[in-house]
Design a protein around this motif. Sequence first.
Motif, PDB file in Angstrom:
ATOM      1  N   ASN A  82       0.706  -1.028  -0.148  1.00 33.30           N
ATOM      2  CA  ASN A  82       0.004  -0.075  -0.053  1.00 33.30           C
ATOM      3  C   ASN A  82       1.000   1.313  -0.040  1.00 33.30           C
ATOM      4  O   ASN A  82       2.240   1.179  -0.027  1.00 33.30           O
ATOM      5  CB  ASN A  82      -0.876  -0.088   1.360  1.00 33.30           C
ATOM      6  CG  ASN A  82      -0.256  -0.220   2.514  1.00 33.30           C
ATOM      7  OD1 ASN A  82       1.015   0.106   2.685  1.00 33.30           O
ATOM      8  ND2 ASN A  82      -0.978  -0.405   3.496  1.00 33.30           N
ATOM      9  N   ASP A  83       0.201   2.283  -0.011  1.00 36.58           N
ATOM     10  CA  ASP A  83       1.163   3.582   0.234  1.00 36.58           C
ATOM     11  C   ASP A  83       1.914   3.807   1.295  1.00 36.58           C
ATOM     12  O   ASP A  83       3.237   4.173   1.018  1.00 36.58           O
ATOM     13  CB  ASP A  83       0.055   4.916  -0.068  1.00 36.58           C
ATOM     14  CG  ASP A  83      -0.582   4.986  -1.050  1.00 36.58           C
ATOM     15  OD1 ASP A  83      -0.475   4.401  -1.967  1.00 36.58           O
ATOM     16  OD2 ASP A  83      -1.823   5.728  -1.090  1.00 36.58           O
ATOM     17  N   ASN A  84       1.697   3.175   2.436  1.00 36.17           N
ATOM     18  CA  ASN A  84       2.734   3.293   3.560  1.00 36.17           C
ATOM     19  C   ASN A  84       3.792   2.441   3.161  1.00 36.17           C
ATOM     20  O   ASN A  84       5.036   2.926   3.586  1.00 36.17           O
ATOM     21  CB  ASN A  84       1.783   2.828   4.792  1.00 36.17           C
ATOM     22  CG  ASN A  84       0.709   3.744   5.194  1.00 36.17           C
ATOM     23  OD1 ASN A  84       0.967   5.149   4.738  1.00 36.17           O
ATOM     24  ND2 ASN A  84       0.215   3.661   6.500  1.00 36.17           N
ATOM     25  N   TRP A  85       3.420   1.319   2.723  1.00 35.27           N
ATOM     26  CA  TRP A  85       4.804   0.225   2.245  1.00 35.27           C
ATOM     27  C   TRP A  85       5.516   0.941   1.331  1.00 35.27           C
ATOM     28  O   TRP A  85       6.945   0.932   1.362  1.00 35.27           O
ATOM     29  CB  TRP A  85       4.154  -0.997   1.694  1.00 35.27           C
ATOM     30  CG  TRP A  85       5.057  -1.981   1.155  1.00 35.27           C
ATOM     31  CD1 TRP A  85       5.241  -2.224  -0.125  1.00 35.27           C
ATOM     32  CD2 TRP A  85       6.119  -2.542   1.907  1.00 35.27           C
ATOM     33  NE1 TRP A  85       6.503  -3.110  -0.143  1.00 35.27           N
ATOM     34  CE2 TRP A  85       6.965  -3.500   1.112  1.00 35.27           C
ATOM     35  CE3 TRP A  85       6.374  -2.759   3.429  1.00 35.27           C
ATOM     36  CZ2 TRP A  85       8.007  -4.123   1.299  1.00 35.27           C
ATOM     37  CZ3 TRP A  85       7.578  -3.717   3.641  1.00 35.27           C
ATOM     38  CH2 TRP A  85       8.214  -4.290   2.883  1.00 35.27           C
TER      39      TRP A  85
ATOM     40  N   ASN B 246       9.283  -2.903  -9.993  1.00 31.80           N
ATOM     41  CA  ASN B 246       8.505  -3.944  -9.541  1.00 31.80           C
ATOM     42  C   ASN B 246       7.491  -3.385  -8.767  1.00 31.80           C
ATOM     43  O   ASN B 246       6.637  -4.008  -8.044  1.00 31.80           O
ATOM     44  CB  ASN B 246       8.922  -5.158  -8.901  1.00 31.80           C
ATOM     45  CG  ASN B 246       9.987  -5.968  -9.793  1.00 31.80           C
ATOM     46  OD1 ASN B 246       9.790  -5.998 -10.955  1.00 31.80           O
ATOM     47  ND2 ASN B 246      10.607  -6.918  -9.150  1.00 31.80           N
ATOM     48  N   GLY B 247       7.302  -2.245  -8.635  1.00 28.89           N
ATOM     49  CA  GLY B 247       6.350  -1.248  -7.790  1.00 28.89           C
ATOM     50  C   GLY B 247       6.652  -1.643  -6.275  1.00 28.89           C
ATOM     51  O   GLY B 247       5.362  -1.685  -5.374  1.00 28.89           O
ATOM     52  N   TYR B 248       7.719  -1.992  -5.904  1.00 29.73           N
ATOM     53  CA  TYR B 248       8.128  -2.135  -4.297  1.00 29.73           C
ATOM     54  C   TYR B 248       7.546  -3.773  -3.851  1.00 29.73           C
ATOM     55  O   TYR B 248       7.545  -3.811  -2.716  1.00 29.73           O
ATOM     56  CB  TYR B 248       7.567  -1.214  -3.518  1.00 29.73           C
ATOM     57  CG  TYR B 248       8.486   0.087  -3.932  1.00 29.73           C
ATOM     58  CD1 TYR B 248       9.764   0.476  -3.666  1.00 29.73           C
ATOM     59  CD2 TYR B 248       7.634   1.014  -4.243  1.00 29.73           C
ATOM     60  CE1 TYR B 248      10.328   1.550  -3.749  1.00 29.73           C
ATOM     61  CE2 TYR B 248       8.095   2.206  -4.627  1.00 29.73           C
ATOM     62  CZ  TYR B 248       9.560   2.739  -4.537  1.00 29.73           C
ATOM     63  OH  TYR B 248      10.131   3.763  -4.701  1.00 29.73           O
ATOM     64  N   ASP B 249       7.039  -4.328  -4.779  1.00 25.92           N
ATOM     65  CA  ASP B 249       6.451  -5.674  -4.303  1.00 25.92           C
ATOM     66  C   ASP B 249       7.562  -6.855  -4.243  1.00 25.92           C
ATOM     67  O   ASP B 249       7.681  -7.641  -5.432  1.00 25.92           O
ATOM     68  CB  ASP B 249       5.435  -6.139  -5.502  1.00 25.92           C
ATOM     69  CG  ASP B 249       4.558  -7.382  -4.954  1.00 25.92           C
ATOM     70  OD1 ASP B 249       4.825  -7.928  -3.896  1.00 25.92           O
ATOM     71  OD2 ASP B 249       3.826  -7.876  -5.854  1.00 25.92           O
ATOM     72  N   VAL B 250       8.111  -6.731  -3.297  1.00 23.44           N
ATOM     73  CA  VAL B 250       9.038  -8.152  -2.965  1.00 23.44           C
ATOM     74  C   VAL B 250       8.513  -9.128  -2.344  1.00 23.44           C
ATOM     75  O   VAL B 250       8.904 -10.152  -1.875  1.00 23.44           O
ATOM     76  CB  VAL B 250      10.009  -7.306  -1.981  1.00 23.44           C
ATOM     77  CG1 VAL B 250      10.984  -6.200  -2.704  1.00 23.44           C
ATOM     78  CG2 VAL B 250       9.378  -6.751  -0.703  1.00 23.44           C
TER      79      VAL B 250
END
Length: 312
Positions: free
Chosen positions: A229-232, A282-286
């Motif tokens: 989400n935005d916070n992540w 990757n949109g910070y999707d780790v």
Amino acid sequence: MNPELLLPDQPSSHLPDLETAIEACRRETKRWAKTFYLGTLLMPPAKRRAIWAIYVWCRRTDQLMDSKEAESQPREVLARRLDLWEQRTRRVFKGELFDGPDLALWDCLQNFPQNISPFLDQLEGQRMDLTLLRYPTFEDLKLYCYRVAGTVGLMSQVVMGVDAAFHSAPWSARPDPSDHAVALGIANQLTNILRDVGEDRGRSRIYLPQEDLRRFGYSEQELMAGTVNDNWRALMAFQLERAREWFRCSEQGVRLLSADARWPVWASLRLYRAILSAIERNGYDVFNRRAYVPTPRKLLDLPISFLIAQAR
């Protein structure tokens, strides 16, 4: 693995020949550290052989704690493994060899004499993983990063060597190359942590500092659920910039290295740092996508790293 097998009663009398031992280390490095391995190929033969031996010692140390088999072991078994591995490492430094990788490391020690302290510090980092599943502050995490990765920078610096101009400069103009070597190790470990958040949660480990989770309003429960989400994204952007700052800190140290080491280290630094950009893409999707640098991108960067290495 029976812990007692880590320390046989007597050194082996049936070691492979040195070239066979070195070749095994080369294959191990190529298999498990592709980006790092590419950088070693740019080194003179003697230096790349030594770096392969150091890498294999570090990997064997890491595997005592970070493997599927180790995950099922009681803490006391893992602690016993680390104690035995420390004893074995101390004996290898005295020339008592038990297998091919020991022989390769001994050859490295003969050509590039090492202090045992970084090796023992790395073991202390592994011991931290026995008891620490969370890190309250970045200062706590930084100690861990030094022990498990900054130490690798110190080991490698001995092999790389320092440019003669550094030794001829007045004392007042000499930065400490060891500080920069440690910085590069910390930068690499922070990159590993950010890339592997999803994998580490499967082992109930969270390396991101707890103070940062609170600062960005992102809960541990959200991390365990893989919530993006935005916070992540704000949290991860902050972490990536911190890692990049450590890479920037390390750059001055690369310029101090001997001429035949600057190109491979620049290449490794730039390619490892590129993992951070891959996380962004990757949109910070780790949690669902692994960040990596494609081989064509690695090859295209080599001439750029070469040109940077020529500048002083």
